[in-house]
Design an enzyme around this catalytic site. Structure first.
Site, PDB file in Angstrom:
ATOM      1  N   LYS A  16       0.838  -1.173  -0.032  1.00 34.52           N
ATOM      2  CA  LYS A  16      -0.011   0.189   0.037  1.00 34.52           C
ATOM      3  C   LYS A  16       1.043   1.233   0.027  1.00 34.52           C
ATOM      4  O   LYS A  16       0.719   2.284  -0.749  1.00 34.52           O
ATOM      5  CB  LYS A  16      -0.877  -0.110   1.253  1.00 34.52           C
ATOM      6  CG  LYS A  16      -1.909  -1.071   1.345  1.00 34.52           C
ATOM      7  CD  LYS A  16      -2.784  -1.211   2.677  1.00 34.52           C
ATOM      8  CE  LYS A  16      -1.806  -1.684   3.868  1.00 34.52           C
ATOM      9  NZ  LYS A  16      -1.208  -3.040   3.842  1.00 34.52           N
ATOM     10  N   HIS A  41       4.349   0.872   6.391  1.00 34.99           N
ATOM     11  CA  HIS A  41       4.350   1.110   4.915  1.00 34.99           C
ATOM     12  C   HIS A  41       5.769   1.582   4.582  1.00 34.99           C
ATOM     13  O   HIS A  41       6.290   2.431   4.750  1.00 34.99           O
ATOM     14  CB  HIS A  41       3.206   2.067   4.708  1.00 34.99           C
ATOM     15  CG  HIS A  41       1.919   1.899   5.026  1.00 34.99           C
ATOM     16  ND1 HIS A  41       0.659   2.518   5.071  1.00 34.99           N
ATOM     17  CD2 HIS A  41       1.330   0.655   5.610  1.00 34.99           C
ATOM     18  CE1 HIS A  41      -0.282   1.856   5.390  1.00 34.99           C
ATOM     19  NE2 HIS A  41       0.257   0.531   5.682  1.00 34.99           N
ATOM     20  N   GLN A 225      -3.236  -2.130   7.479  1.00 32.88           N
ATOM     21  CA  GLN A 225      -3.617  -3.583   7.555  1.00 32.88           C
ATOM     22  C   GLN A 225      -4.286  -3.894   6.272  1.00 32.88           C
ATOM     23  O   GLN A 225      -4.140  -3.558   5.058  1.00 32.88           O
ATOM     24  CB  GLN A 225      -4.596  -3.665   8.754  1.00 32.88           C
ATOM     25  CG  GLN A 225      -3.776  -3.652  10.048  1.00 32.88           C
ATOM     26  CD  GLN A 225      -3.675  -2.203  10.474  1.00 32.88           C
ATOM     27  OE1 GLN A 225      -4.742  -1.505  10.516  1.00 32.88           O
ATOM     28  NE2 GLN A 225      -2.709  -1.729  10.810  1.00 32.88           N
TER      29      GLN A 225
HETATM   30  P1  GDP Z   1       2.137  -2.192   2.961  1.00 31.43           P
HETATM   31  O1  GDP Z   1       2.190  -2.455   4.548  1.00 31.43           O
HETATM   32  O2  GDP Z   1       1.192  -2.589   2.455  1.00 31.43           O
HETATM   33  O3  GDP Z   1       2.653  -0.651   2.824  1.00 31.43           O
HETATM   34  O4  GDP Z   1       3.446  -3.208   2.670  1.00 31.43           O
HETATM   35  P2  GDP Z   1       4.810  -3.004   3.384  1.00 31.43           P
HETATM   36  O5  GDP Z   1       5.637  -2.030   3.060  1.00 31.43           O
HETATM   37  O6  GDP Z   1       4.804  -3.497   4.711  1.00 31.43           O
HETATM   38  O7  GDP Z   1       5.447  -4.403   2.411  1.00 31.43           O
HETATM   39  C1  GDP Z   1       5.507  -4.562   1.098  1.00 31.43           C
HETATM   40  C2  GDP Z   1       7.210  -4.673   0.931  1.00 31.43           C
HETATM   41  O8  GDP Z   1       7.123  -5.172  -0.434  1.00 31.43           O
HETATM   42  C3  GDP Z   1       7.974  -3.488   1.077  1.00 31.43           C
HETATM   43  O9  GDP Z   1       9.089  -4.122   1.359  1.00 31.43           O
HETATM   44  C4  GDP Z   1       8.115  -2.835  -0.329  1.00 31.43           C
HETATM   45  O10 GDP Z   1       9.286  -2.159  -0.421  1.00 31.43           O
HETATM   46  C5  GDP Z   1       8.082  -4.385  -1.319  1.00 31.43           C
HETATM   47  N1  GDP Z   1       7.532  -3.964  -2.621  1.00 31.43           N
HETATM   48  C6  GDP Z   1       6.430  -3.487  -2.850  1.00 31.43           C
HETATM   49  N2  GDP Z   1       6.237  -3.737  -4.145  1.00 31.43           N
HETATM   50  C7  GDP Z   1       7.041  -4.432  -4.758  1.00 31.43           C
HETATM   51  C8  GDP Z   1       7.340  -5.189  -6.124  1.00 31.43           C
HETATM   52  O11 GDP Z   1       6.512  -4.911  -6.997  1.00 31.43           O
HETATM   53  N3  GDP Z   1       8.221  -5.911  -6.147  1.00 31.43           N
HETATM   54  C9  GDP Z   1       9.008  -5.993  -5.089  1.00 31.43           C
HETATM   55  N4  GDP Z   1      10.051  -7.172  -5.126  1.00 31.43           N
HETATM   56  N5  GDP Z   1       8.688  -5.726  -3.705  1.00 31.43           N
HETATM   57  C10 GDP Z   1       7.945  -4.834  -3.654  1.00 31.43           C
HETATM   58  P1  IMO Z   2       0.285  -2.995   7.371  1.00 33.48           P
HETATM   59  O1  IMO Z   2      -0.658  -1.470   7.321  1.00 33.48           O
HETATM   60  C1  IMO Z   2       0.292  -7.075   8.484  1.00 33.48           C
HETATM   61  C2  IMO Z   2      -1.572  -8.085  12.257  1.00 33.48           C
HETATM   62  C3  IMO Z   2      -0.774  -8.617  13.401  1.00 33.48           C
HETATM   63  C4  IMO Z   2      -1.718  -9.466  14.082  1.00 33.48           C
HETATM   64  C5  IMO Z   2      -3.011  -8.877  13.937  1.00 33.48           C
HETATM   65  C6  IMO Z   2      -3.436  -8.109  15.022  1.00 33.48           C
HETATM   66  O2  IMO Z   2       1.682  -2.657   7.194  1.00 33.48           O
HETATM   67  O3  IMO Z   2      -0.252  -3.829   6.279  1.00 33.48           O
HETATM   68  P2  IMO Z   2      -2.647  -5.698  16.067  1.00 33.48           P
HETATM   69  O4  IMO Z   2      -1.093  -5.175  16.632  1.00 33.48           O
HETATM   70  O5  IMO Z   2      -3.196  -4.797  14.989  1.00 33.48           O
HETATM   71  O6  IMO Z   2      -3.561  -5.834  17.251  1.00 33.48           O
HETATM   72  O7  IMO Z   2      -2.227  -7.165  15.707  1.00 33.48           O
HETATM   73  O8  IMO Z   2      -2.986  -7.890  12.782  1.00 33.48           O
HETATM   74  N1  IMO Z   2      -1.235  -6.691  11.796  1.00 33.48           N
HETATM   75  C7  IMO Z   2      -0.459  -6.595  10.656  1.00 33.48           C
HETATM   76  N2  IMO Z   2      -0.107  -7.514   9.572  1.00 33.48           N
HETATM   77  N3  IMO Z   2       0.433  -5.814   8.231  1.00 33.48           N
HETATM   78  C8  IMO Z   2      -0.193  -4.760   8.991  1.00 33.48           C
HETATM   79  O9  IMO Z   2      -0.233  -3.550   8.785  1.00 33.48           O
HETATM   80  C9  IMO Z   2      -0.626  -5.365  10.309  1.00 33.48           C
HETATM   81  N4  IMO Z   2      -1.066  -4.529  11.423  1.00 33.48           N
HETATM   82  C10 IMO Z   2      -1.361  -5.538  12.326  1.00 33.48           C
HETATM   83  O10 IMO Z   2       0.536  -9.331  12.875  1.00 33.48           O
HETATM   84  O11 IMO Z   2      -1.731 -10.812  13.421  1.00 33.48           O
HETATM   85 MG    MG Z   3       3.321  -3.370   6.402  1.00 30.97          MG
END
Ligand code: GDP
Ligand code: IMO
Ligand code: MG
Length: 430
Positions: A16, A41, A225
């Site tokens: 995201k 994020h 999430q």
């Molecule tokens: P969010 O919580 O939904 O914002 O996602 P996160 O940042 O927690 O996890 C997504 C991970 O995937 C991060 O480390 C990003 O840098 C990485 N990422 C996002 N898009 C891509 C993609 O198209 N390819 C690869 N290899 N990594 C990606």
């Molecule tokens: P983003 O925005 C993935 C999961 C935790 C746990 C459950 C409840 O980065 O996608 P909490 O601390 O919210 O009470 O935990 O939700 N969890 C996530 N898993 N990405 C997240 O956020 C999360 N935020 C909470 O691992 O299973």
């Molecule tokens: Mg995340």
């Protein structure tokens, strides 16, 4: 004017942050509507990597960034995040607003979260330990404290004394001498200091956002999430404590549903989950390990390894329905580069052998029924031209789209901003 909600369609961490950052290029504001610093994020551009927990990803482009009333805020953590961003030369103060109605995550919320998890042992939810559940409990139980309450310091002090008294009694009843009592006086002093730092950011954000909408501005709503962590529609009780769905954006920001123009679903090309709870397509073999290592699947907030598995079309089809998704961004396709064969769950078989192609109430004890597709087995990392995508990847995307009932509008081939293909850019104003 466009009001676009960006929402996770699986169990979070779909990418995201990357897409919000990309679409912020020409947005006038980015607003978080739920969750707290349980989110992580990731945004990458140039040689920099940022992980945002509370502050909307829009801040990195120095765009108006708003923490809506539906967010729960840990002030100490927010201040830490603001300081870190400022150290990286991001002008936060002139761009960030915090809703005066946002609930505070108080020190006891974290204690209750951690102690309950410890007590649950093997049955734990696997929370992030950030106090999110207990903070929302107090909000709904009408015993929470809102940021705006700090503006009346003497009233806050009285309320704090009453609440701390009650929480100390509860802590002692639940956990005995394991937990030291909280001191209202110490917390008051700490929050007085926080207020000094954060006062300039506190605003009537429903008014701010609605005025921007009336002026025809483009606004992004950054979900945290994912759909199956939603407190109503997720894999309860292994969920977070807020409505993560697009529908949560209206209440969490203070706008009407008629204002929303698009809902963009963020979809990982496979599935991951952090923490406990059912995960039908989870791979506990070398394929799962390959997804984890190729995708660097470690939590952005807690560093825990993410569980990995095949793409589950039932989940994402349900997410399309629950969120009213108008199109999707498919992320991390490059992570599948090495697979000879790819599997997509198109149905589940329950323990009595019955087949179904829609989600049951419980995802425990179901066995996925897979369809197989050939992998592309070449590097797609960083491809930015649609015409250069391997034909097997296009077939995989087409099948995903057909199965889940939503069109693909963005394709992501790497973590960086530019490693993206936006199909029909007009619809996203970029
Ligand atoms: P969010 O919580 O939904 O914002 O996602 P996160 O940042 O927690 O996890 C997504 C991970 O995937 C991060 O480390 C990003 O840098 C990485 N990422 C996002 N898009 C891509 C993609 O198209 N390819 C690869 N290899 N990594 C990606
Ligand atoms: P983003 O925005 C993935 C999961 C935790 C746990 C459950 C409840 O980065 O996608 P909490 O601390 O919210 O009470 O935990 O939700 N969890 C996530 N898993 N990405 C997240 O956020 C999360 N935020 C909470 O691992 O299973
Ligand atoms: Mg995340």
């Amino acid at each position: 004017m466009a009001c676009v909600i960006v929402v996770g369609t699986q169990w979070g961490d779909e990418g995201k942050g990357k897409i919000v950052d990309l679409l912020t290029e020409r947005a006038d504001a980015v607003v978080r509507y739920q969750g707290g610093n349980n989110a992580g994020h990731t945004v990458m551009f140039g040689d920099k990597t940022f992980i945002l927990h509370l502050v909307p990803s829009g801040i990195l482009r120095e765009t108006t960034s708003i923490l809506g009333n539906g967010v729960v805020v840990d002030l100490a953590e927010l201040i830490k995040e603001i300081d870190e961003l400022e150290q990286m030369a991001i002008a936060v103060e002139s761009h960030l607003s915090i809703s005066d109605r946002a609930q505070l995550v108080m020190p006891w919320h974290k204690t209750f979260d951690l102690m309950r998890e410890e007590r649950k042992g093997k049955k734990k939810i696997g929370t992030t330990g950030r106090g999110i559940g207990p903070a929302y409990e107090d909000k709904v139980g009408r015993s929470g404290i809102r940021i705006g309450d700090l503006l009346e310091l003497e009233q806050f002090r009285t309320r704090l004394e009453e609440i701390v008294d009650e929480k100390n009694q509860l802590l002692e009843q639940c956990f005995g001498a394991d937990v030291p009592a909280f001191s209202a006086e110490e917390i008051f002093k700490e929050f007085e200091v926080h207020l000094k730092k954060l006062k300039p950011y506190i605003r009537d954000t429903p008014l701010l956002v609605n005025q921007m909408i009336e002026e025809g501005k483009n606004i992004l709503f950054e979900g945290a999430q994912g759909t199956f962590l939603d407190v109503d529609h997720g894999t309860y009780p292994f969920v977070t404590s807020s409505n993560t769905l697009a529908g949560g954006a209206c209440a969490g920001v203070g706008i009407g549903p008629t204002r929303i123009t698009d809902v963009l679903g963020i979809v990982k090309a496979y599935t991951t989950r952090v923490g406990s709870g059912p995960f039908p397509t989870e791979l506990l073999d070398s394929y799962g390990e390959l997804l984890q290592s190729e995708g660097h699947e470690f939590g952005a907030t807690t560093g825990r390894p993410r569980r990995c598995g095949w793409f589950d079309a039932l989940l994402v089809r349900q997410a399309v329905r629950l969120n009213g998704i108008t199109s999707m961004a498919v992320m991390k396709l490059d992570v599948l580069d090495k697979f000879e064969t790819l599997k997509i769950a198109v149905g589940y078989r329950s323990s009595n052998g019955e087949f179904r192609d829609n989600l049951p109430r419980s995802l425990e004890n179901v066995t996925p029924v897979y369809e197989e597709m050939p992998g592309w087995q070449c590097s797609s990392e960083g491809i930015t031209e649609y015409a250069q995508l391997p034909s097997e990847m296009l077939a995989y995307l087409e099948r995903m789209s057909e199965l889940v009932g939503a069109k693909v509008s963005i394709i992501s081939t790497g973590p960086k901003r530019e490693e993206t293909i936006v199909l029909n850019p007009d619809q996203f104003w970029i």
